[in-house]
Design a protein around this motif. Structure first.
Motif, PDB file in Angstrom:
ATOM      1  N   ASP A   1      34.011 -18.424  14.861  1.00 19.32           N
ATOM      2  CA  ASP A   1      34.784 -17.349  14.268  1.00 19.32           C
ATOM      3  C   ASP A   1      33.566 -16.648  13.294  1.00 19.32           C
TER       4      ASP A   1
ATOM      5  N   PHE B   1      38.573  -9.690   7.928  1.00 21.91           N
ATOM      6  CA  PHE B   1      39.017  -9.869   9.471  1.00 21.91           C
ATOM      7  C   PHE B   1      38.346 -10.912  10.098  1.00 21.91           C
ATOM      8  N   ARG B   2      38.805 -11.903  10.835  1.00 21.23           N
ATOM      9  CA  ARG B   2      38.368 -12.805  11.615  1.00 21.23           C
ATOM     10  C   ARG B   2      38.402 -12.416  13.184  1.00 21.23           C
ATOM     11  N   LYS B   3      37.089 -12.743  13.817  1.00 22.82           N
ATOM     12  CA  LYS B   3      36.772 -12.407  15.078  1.00 22.82           C
ATOM     13  C   LYS B   3      36.283 -13.586  15.920  1.00 22.82           C
ATOM     14  N   LYS B   4      36.658 -13.829  17.131  1.00 30.92           N
ATOM     15  CA  LYS B   4      35.888 -14.882  17.968  1.00 30.92           C
ATOM     16  C   LYS B   4      34.801 -14.408  18.462  1.00 30.92           C
TER      17      LYS B   4
ATOM     18  N   THR C   1      30.987 -10.513  22.278  1.00 30.20           N
ATOM     19  CA  THR C   1      32.301 -10.394  21.339  1.00 30.20           C
ATOM     20  C   THR C   1      32.894  -9.101  21.898  1.00 30.20           C
TER      21      THR C   1
ATOM     22  N   ASP D   1      36.273  -6.422  21.021  1.00 31.61           N
ATOM     23  CA  ASP D   1      36.820  -5.486  19.797  1.00 31.61           C
ATOM     24  C   ASP D   1      38.059  -6.042  19.183  1.00 31.61           C
ATOM     25  N   ASP D   2      38.610  -7.209  19.574  1.00 32.22           N
ATOM     26  CA  ASP D   2      39.584  -7.868  19.019  1.00 32.22           C
ATOM     27  C   ASP D   2      39.229  -8.483  17.815  1.00 32.22           C
ATOM     28  N   ALA D   3      40.154  -8.243  16.777  1.00 38.82           N
ATOM     29  CA  ALA D   3      39.936  -8.948  15.562  1.00 38.82           C
ATOM     30  C   ALA D   3      41.368  -9.005  14.935  1.00 38.82           C
ATOM     31  N   GLU D   4      41.318 -10.262  14.236  1.00 43.55           N
ATOM     32  CA  GLU D   4      42.744 -10.604  13.375  1.00 43.55           C
ATOM     33  C   GLU D   4      42.461 -10.282  11.879  1.00 43.55           C
ATOM     34  N   THR D   5      43.073  -9.099  11.383  1.00 36.50           N
ATOM     35  CA  THR D   5      42.912  -8.821  10.115  1.00 36.50           C
ATOM     36  C   THR D   5      43.816  -9.698   9.354  1.00 36.50           C
TER      37      THR D   5
ATOM     38  N   THR E   1      48.627  -9.249  13.350  1.00 37.65           N
ATOM     39  CA  THR E   1      48.364  -8.711  14.672  1.00 37.65           C
ATOM     40  C   THR E   1      49.171  -7.781  15.222  1.00 37.65           C
TER      41      THR E   1
END
Length: 140
Positions: free
Chosen positions: A55, A65-68, A79, A81-85, A101
């Motif tokens: 992460d 934000f957190r991104k895998k 990576t 472009d998906d991110a969880e704000t 999300t």
């Protein structure tokens, strides 16, 4: 009488040993993290010795934000472009991370934090323990 004093002393020691998370510590969330272990509500633990994805967390004030991401041997990351704000809220001296999300919303409680580790507990009472990601160093 001695039992009452012992009980009060025990409670004092337990409560004084727990550290309160300060707003200044929140910046320690920035960076790359990997799951170290998970504790389930029934007490079962799952250890993670190898993680294919990690992460990346970026915090600006109380929003982030957190991104895998997937580390590569060359030191870069794959990576999307998906991110969880998320937004951090302080509620009764506890920091809550509220995620939103397009398809879901959830909250995690920040339980502990340091420069090298942090833990959160979600709404299902599952606790995730993270450690700072150390890139694999392959020398030629």
């Amino acid at each position: 009488m001695i039992k009452n004093i012992s009980a009060i002393l025990f409670l004092f020691i337990v409560t004084s040993c727990s550290q309160k998370i300060t707003e200044e510590q929140l910046s320690d969330l920035n960076g790359y993290w990997e799951i170290e272990k998970v504790t389930l509500p029934d007490g079962q633990k799952k250890e993670y010795t190898v993680n294919e994805t990690i992460d990346y967390i970026q915090l600006d004030g109380l929003k982030g934000f957190r991104k895998k991401v997937k580390p590569t041997f060359s030191g870069t990351y794959i990576t999307s472009d998906d991110a969880e704000t998320f937004t951090l809220f302080n509620k009764e001296d506890t920091y809550l991370l509220t995620y939103k999300t397009e398809i879901s919303e959830w909250t995690e409680t920040l339980k502990s934090i340091s420069k090298d580790q942090f833990s959160v507990t979600n709404e299902d009472n599952i606790t995730y323990f993270y450690k700072r990601y150390e890139p694999i160093n392959i020398s030629k």
